[in-house]
Design a protein around this motif. Structure first.
Motif, short mmCIF file in Angstrom:
data_model
loop_
_atom_site.label_atom_id
_atom_site.label_comp_id
_atom_site.label_asym_id
_atom_site.label_seq_id
_atom_site.Cartn_x
_atom_site.Cartn_y
_atom_site.Cartn_z
N GLU B 91 0.91 -1.15 0.04
CA GLU B 91 -0.08 0.16 0.13
C GLU B 91 1.09 1.40 0.07
N ASN B 92 2.25 1.18 0.18
CA ASN B 92 3.04 2.14 0.35
C ASN B 92 3.95 2.02 -0.76
N ALA B 93 3.99 1.20 -1.85
CA ALA B 93 4.46 0.85 -2.81
C ALA B 93 6.11 0.76 -2.64
N ARG B 94 6.36 0.03 -1.58
CA ARG B 94 7.76 -0.21 -0.98
C ARG B 94 8.16 -1.38 -1.59
N VAL B 95 7.62 -2.32 -2.51
CA VAL B 95 7.94 -3.45 -3.04
C VAL B 95 7.27 -3.84 -4.34
N GLU B 96 8.16 -4.18 -5.02
CA GLU B 96 7.64 -4.66 -6.55
C GLU B 96 7.01 -6.08 -6.50
N VAL B 97 6.22 -6.31 -7.34
CA VAL B 97 5.35 -7.64 -7.46
C VAL B 97 5.41 -8.21 -8.60
N ARG B 98 5.39 -9.50 -8.55
CA ARG B 98 4.92 -10.47 -9.75
C ARG B 98 3.91 -11.16 -9.30
N GLU B 99 2.52 -10.94 -9.53
CA GLU B 99 1.62 -11.73 -8.79
C GLU B 99 1.22 -12.83 -9.85
N LEU B 100 1.29 -13.83 -9.45
CA LEU B 100 0.70 -15.25 -10.37
C LEU B 100 -0.23 -15.97 -9.61
N ASP B 101 -0.90 -16.66 -10.50
CA ASP B 101 -1.98 -17.89 -10.05
C ASP B 101 -1.15 -18.87 -9.60
N GLU B 102 -1.38 -19.35 -8.33
CA GLU B 102 -0.73 -20.61 -7.47
C GLU B 102 -0.33 -21.52 -8.50
N GLY B 103 -1.23 -21.99 -9.42
CA GLY B 103 -0.59 -23.11 -10.42
C GLY B 103 0.39 -22.38 -11.46
N MET B 104 0.49 -21.13 -11.69
CA MET B 104 1.34 -20.75 -12.60
C MET B 104 2.86 -20.69 -11.93
N LEU B 105 2.44 -20.52 -10.40
CA LEU B 105 4.02 -20.58 -9.74
C LEU B 105 4.38 -21.91 -9.75
N GLN B 106 3.60 -22.77 -9.41
CA GLN B 106 4.38 -24.10 -9.42
C GLN B 106 4.69 -24.43 -10.75
N CYS B 107 3.96 -24.21 -11.71
CA CYS B 107 4.44 -24.49 -13.17
C CYS B 107 5.67 -23.67 -13.52
N GLY B 108 5.85 -22.52 -13.25
CA GLY B 108 7.31 -21.96 -13.37
C GLY B 108 8.50 -22.73 -12.75
N LEU B 109 8.35 -23.14 -11.49
CA LEU B 109 9.29 -23.98 -10.87
C LEU B 109 9.49 -25.01 -11.49
N ARG B 110 8.31 -25.63 -11.96
CA ARG B 110 8.21 -27.03 -12.86
C ARG B 110 9.43 -26.69 -13.72
N ALA B 111 9.05 -25.67 -14.59
CA ALA B 111 9.75 -25.36 -16.05
C ALA B 111 11.43 -25.38 -15.40
N ALA B 112 11.42 -24.29 -14.43
CA ALA B 112 13.13 -24.52 -14.08
C ALA B 112 13.69 -25.70 -13.75
N ALA B 113 13.13 -26.52 -13.11
CA ALA B 113 13.28 -27.85 -12.69
C ALA B 113 13.78 -28.77 -13.73
N HIS B 114 12.98 -28.62 -14.77
CA HIS B 114 13.06 -29.48 -15.89
C HIS B 114 14.09 -28.80 -16.87
N ARG B 115 14.60 -27.58 -16.70
CA ARG B 115 15.49 -26.87 -17.50
C ARG B 115 14.78 -26.64 -19.00
N LEU B 116 13.42 -26.24 -18.81
CA LEU B 116 12.51 -25.91 -19.85
C LEU B 116 12.68 -24.26 -19.95
N PRO B 117 12.43 -23.73 -21.04
CA PRO B 117 12.04 -22.20 -21.03
C PRO B 117 10.87 -21.98 -20.67
N PHE B 118 9.85 -22.70 -20.77
CA PHE B 118 8.44 -22.53 -20.28
C PHE B 118 7.70 -23.83 -20.33
#
Lengths: 249, 284
Positions: B91-118
């Motif tokens: 509320e004081n804009a002290r932090v940047e955010v990237r807001e994701l769906d919970e499943g997108m967050l898991q999907c992004g971690l899985r892509a990283a784990a699998h060494r895939l770009p996406f």
């Protein structure tokens, strides 16, 4: 009692769902799912809200016999598989069923930070989604939501989008109109159509509105068993007329 | 001889550097590596990007100003809906955010784990998650269906911090509660992986006392092991202990009032972990 109507309307959300995972968020949807399972939807799977699936249908806040294990990662799989009906809350909802649970105001610097989108974007494009709004007011039912978390009909995409209904402390609504805009389906006993429209920040489709069905004697008995502490009344108290006026202003 | 990876929390933090992307395991106010977070609070680390199913880990790092950006699907204390420090930072804009769906967050971690770009996922389509992050792209199915999907980019982590119930000195680690959350995925997505635990035991004891399915992490997924009894406090660490609801309320109340917060940090966060545990009243 108003809360009993709300519980029954939440139960009716699951009618015909079959053997799928019910994911109710909050007291009233949880009560509704359990009532549904004990009556007309015996095949529903219900959980403790964490990782355990219940073989029986325990009262709110009590543990049941475990029949299965569904940690969050498995819930995510069920979500993508589609055999799930979620009932989420909504800080804002618009006429197309776009829902916001992320923040109020500009996303870059919100006036009020809320939970975050959680699983709403994924839920709404993967399987049936309903909403429960414990206090129907123009603050919730808005012209435009500030951050589309759950996806409404005007932005619907993909083969599995299905916003079913919205249950509030005043009424039941759906999107069963030619343009998929919100329609008033039924008002709870003691509530008028005008009252619902006045508590909604956009024009509702209003035609052939009926009264929300009253709980059967069997359902009333089950509700008392499932919710002996009457948490439902605390979540959706019967509004006094004076309180209603204050709320609408 | 298999390596002994035991470390202290402060040694873990010494392996991190400014600007790193750090994934934090657990979920909301459950099984968070709070002793490691408290070690970060004692350090001079800054400009962190934190990836988390967020709870008080995110809140405390917002309070200390050490986080530049939060990648999240939610931030909640479970029994208290909103973390007050995360709210304050937003509320004081002290932090940047990237807001994701919970499943997108898991999907992004899985892509990283699998060494895939996406990896493709439906979640996000039609929502403002895509509108607010123009770096997110969609991809069209090359098959007859032609469906458009979100191309969730890999969420690569410089480091992962997780807390489990038991581990051996080599990094084999075990959860004994109801949910593994995504701790294994956080480790697979990270360059360096640090696990704190309630107790370090002999390897044989891990499988002697619980089914092998509880062995969530094996040693090739782990670079350092820290024994931190009650190290998830005040979040839950079932079955060793539940959430300390009274203390969580104390935290939330203090966060809403600068004078109370000064008292809170002075009493609980200015000393080392032993001081913290003594102050919160660890049972003797």
């Amino acid at each position: 009692m108003r809360a009993d109507s709300c519980a029954v309307a939440c139960a009716d959300l699951f009618r015909g769902d079959g053997e799928i995972l019910a994911s109710p968020m909050g007291t009233m949807p949880t009560l509704g799912a359990r009532l549904a399972r004990l009556t007309f939807a015996p095949d529903l799977l219900i959980s403790d809200g964490e990782a355990m699936l219940f073989a029986d249908t325990p009262a709110l806040g009590t543990a049941g016999q475990v029949e299965g294990w569904l940690p969050y990662r498995a819930v995510f799989d069920v979500l993508a598989w589609g055999r799930r009906h979620v009932v989420m809350g909504a800080n804002q909802l618009d006429r197309f069923g776009n829902q916001n649970i992320s923040c109020v105001g500009d996303h870059a610097q919100p006036q009020r930070q809320l939970l975050g989108v959680r699983g709403a974007p994924g839920n709404t494009v993967n399987h049936r989604t309903s909403y429960w709004v414990p206090k129907h007011s123009p603050r919730v039912f808005v012209d435009h939501v500030d951050m589309v978390s759950g996806v409404g009909y005007d932005k619907a995409t993909g083969p599995f989008h299905d916003i079913h209904r919205v249950v509030t402390d005043l009424a039941v609504l759906d999107f069963n109109t030619p343009t998929h805009t919100m329609r008033l389906v039924s008002v709870h006993p003691g509530v008028t159509v005008a009252e619902v429209q006045a508590a909604t920040g956009f024009a509702l489709s209003i035609e052939d509105v009926v009264e929300t069905r009253r709980p059967t004697p069997e359902e009333l008995t089950l509700l008392r068993t499932l919710d002996p502490d009457n948490l439902r009344e605390r979540e959706a108290p019967t509004r006094e007329p004076a309180v209603q006026q204050a709320t609408l202003r | 001889m298999v390596r002994d990876k035991r470390m202290t929390a402060d040694e873990v933090v010494a392996c991190l550097s400014d600007g790193m992307t750090v994934g934090i395991g657990g979920w909301g106010s459950r099984r968070k590596p709070m002793a490691l977070v408290r070690a970060i609070l004692r350090s001079k680390l800054k400009d962190l990007t934190v990836v988390s199913y967020g709870g008080p880990d995110v809140g405390l790092l917002c309070a200390s100003g050490q986080v530049r950006k939060v990648v999240f699907g939610f931030v909640s204390l479970d029994t208290i809906a909103y973390d007050p420090w995360f709210r304050h930072a937003r509320e004081n804009a002290r932090v940047e955010v990237r807001e994701l769906d919970e499943g997108m967050l898991q999907c992004g971690l899985r892509a990283a784990a699998h060494r895939l770009p996406f990896l493709p996922i439906r979640a996000g389509l039609g929502s403002d998650v895509l509108r607010l992050d123009p770096t997110l792209r969609t991809v069209r199915s090359p098959y007859d269906d032609g469906e458009e999907l979100v191309a969730m980019p890999a969420l690569r982590l410089d480091a992962a911090l997780v807390h489990l119930n038991r581990a051996d000195r080599h990094g084999n680690a075990q959860y004994l509660g109801p949910d593994p959350y995504f701790d294994d995925l956080f480790c697979l997505a990270a360059e360096r992986r640090y696990v704190s635990c309630e107790q370090i035991v002999e390897t044989a004891e891990l499988s002697a006392t619980a089914p092998v399915q509880t062995l969530l992490l094996n040693r090739m997924m782990v670079d350092g092991v820290v024994e931190t009894p009650r190290g998830a406090h005040f979040t839950s660490c079932a079955p060793d202990y539940g959430r300390d609801e009274a203390f969580q309320r104390t935290y939330a109340r203090a966060a809403a009032d600068p004078a109370l917060w000064a008292e809170f940090t002075d009493r609980y966060l200015s000393g080392d972990e032993a001081t913290y545990q003594a102050e919160v009243g660890v049972p003797a």
